[in-house]
Design an enzyme around this catalytic site. Structure first.
Site, PDB file in Angstrom:
ATOM      1  N   ASP A 182      37.673   3.755  21.157  1.00 22.40           N
ATOM      2  CA  ASP A 182      38.093   2.373  21.382  1.00 22.40           C
ATOM      3  C   ASP A 182      38.808   1.880  20.131  1.00 22.40           C
ATOM      4  O   ASP A 182      38.222   1.816  19.046  1.00 22.40           O
ATOM      5  CB  ASP A 182      36.861   1.512  21.685  1.00 22.40           C
ATOM      6  CG  ASP A 182      37.216   0.129  22.207  1.00 22.40           C
ATOM      7  OD1 ASP A 182      38.407  -0.126  22.452  1.00 22.40           O
ATOM      8  OD2 ASP A 182      36.300  -0.689  22.370  1.00 22.40           O
ATOM      9  N   ASP A 192      44.124   0.907  25.007  1.00 19.44           N
ATOM     10  CA  ASP A 192      43.425   1.072  23.731  1.00 19.44           C
ATOM     11  C   ASP A 192      42.071   1.758  23.818  1.00 19.44           C
ATOM     12  O   ASP A 192      41.337   1.773  22.824  1.00 19.44           O
ATOM     13  CB  ASP A 192      43.267  -0.288  23.052  1.00 19.44           C
ATOM     14  CG  ASP A 192      42.435  -1.263  23.874  1.00 19.44           C
ATOM     15  OD1 ASP A 192      42.224  -1.009  25.070  1.00 19.44           O
ATOM     16  OD2 ASP A 192      42.005  -2.286  23.319  1.00 19.44           O
ATOM     17  N   GLU A 193      41.718   2.345  24.960  1.00 17.96           N
ATOM     18  CA  GLU A 193      40.449   3.060  25.012  1.00 17.96           C
ATOM     19  C   GLU A 193      40.491   4.156  26.059  1.00 17.96           C
ATOM     20  O   GLU A 193      41.243   4.083  27.033  1.00 17.96           O
ATOM     21  CB  GLU A 193      39.276   2.117  25.283  1.00 17.96           C
ATOM     22  CG  GLU A 193      39.319   1.390  26.604  1.00 17.96           C
ATOM     23  CD  GLU A 193      38.065   0.567  26.854  1.00 17.96           C
ATOM     24  OE1 GLU A 193      36.955   1.047  26.568  1.00 17.96           O
ATOM     25  OE2 GLU A 193      38.212  -0.569  27.354  1.00 17.96           O
TER      26      GLU A 193
END
Length: 355
Positions: free
Chosen positions: A13, A107-108
């Site tokens: 993350d 983003d993860e």
């Protein structure tokens, strides 16, 4: 009888991704409270730096409220093309360690590194190396959770944020979950947490102490999931979705939303996530669906299909998504989740998918 090998799952993350990209690219923003979004009267914060979060500024917060909480807040216009490009860099790093990658957003992502293609001694060392490469190649920090299933890995990635990592081993998993507040469990939103609290369920141990019959009576089809995660169990695989018949993204808000601007901002953020995949894969559909889940868990959907052509422009997807959500606004009650999906993809016979 042989036993199934313990899986090695990493949840990576990025730390305050959008805001961190802006601080990376503009040194004048470093160390200052930054919000990605618009400072307009009806604007909404899309992302906040850690400096801003100390003042209670967070995503989906109205801009006027954010500025009231943090008068020194600096607003920066979103640059989704840049965020997508950086995300692609990061996912190329992931691919050096495993082909089993499940992106959750820009983003993860989950990574299954059980096969250990690079011969690294432990999943802990793999996560550490991935994070170091992300920092070296993008100038951004990431946090990671390492465990034997997805539920625990995602929980673990929050444990040492920002720029840290945490592992939950099979030996510690069940007891670790028992000590956590249920409000931290992914899949338990604010409304469900309040319901659990009213039933005397505050921690994982409290949840584990309830029978499956009790959970079914109070939580319906979600009972099996709550029963399993209270024991640290999650058999869901890391999915590599190829090929896909649709592309969708949804988000559960930190609190039930009633303001039109906040709800629309959430829908637009999901539409941007969906467009990222469609644009990168060059896969375009004819149908857009917006999903709404209210605070009382009622779910409604609204769809529209193009009679000619495809949803092959970002503006088309944004406009269709906004029109669909506006058809149910103003909302009669709080909204806890919104989602956007594009489906009815055009078939492309004899052509490889660009993955």
């Amino acid at each position: 009888m042989g036993t199934r090998p313990v899986r090695k799952i990493i949840h990576v993350d990025m730390d305050a991704f959008y805001a961190s990209v802006e601080q990376r690219d503009d040194p004048a923003l470093r160390g200052k409270p930054v919000a990605v979004g618009y400072a307009a009267a009806r604007g909404v914060v899309a992302a906040a730096s850690y400096e801003a979060r100390r003042f209670g500024v967070r995503s989906a917060l109205p801009s006027v409220t954010a500025m009231r909480r943090c008068p020194e807040l600096i607003f920066v216009k979103p640059r989704f093309d840049v965020y997508r490009a950086v995300s692609k860099q990061i996912h190329m790093i992931f691919a050096d360690y495993t082909p089993v990658i499940q992106p959750l957003s820009l983003d993860e992502a989950y990574l299954d590194v059980t096969a250990n293609l690079r011969g690294i001694e432990t999943a802990w060392a793999t996560a550490k190396e991935i994070r170091a490469r992300i920092l070296a190649e993008t100038g951004l920090t990431a946090s990671a959770g390492i465990s034997y299933n997805k539920f625990l890995a995602k929980l673990a990635s929050d444990q040492r944020k920002p720029n840290g990592q945490f592992a939950v081993t099979p030996e510690m998993g069940p007891a670790w979950v028992e000590a956590l507040p249920v409000a931290r469990f992914h899949g338990v939103g604010p409304v469900t947490a309040r319901k659990m609290h009213a039933l005397g369920i505050e921690t994982g141990a409290d949840l584990r102490g309830k029978s499956l019959e009790f959970l079914r009576a109070h939580f319906g089809s979600a009972a099996e999931w709550y029963h399993a995660i209270s024991r640290g169990e999650d058999d869901r695989p890391v999915h590599v979705d190829l090929p896909r018949k649709s592309s969708g993204s949804e988000t559960t808000f930190d609190r039930d939303l009633v303001e039109n601007a906040e709800i629309e901002a959430g829908v637009l953020e999901m539409a941007e996530d969906v467009w990222t995949w469609c644009d990168q894969a060059q896969e375009f559909g004819r149908t857009v669906t917006v999903k709404v889940k209210y605070g009382d868990f009622q779910i409604i959907t609204r769809s529209r299909s193009l009679t000619a052509g495809l949803v092959d422009r970002r503006e088309t997807l944004r406009d269709m998504s906004l029109a669909l959500i506006r058809s149910v606004l103003p909302t009669p009650k709080g909204i806890r989740l919104v989602g956007v999906t594009v489906s009815n993809f055009e078939e492309r016979l004899g052509e490889e998918l660009p993955f």
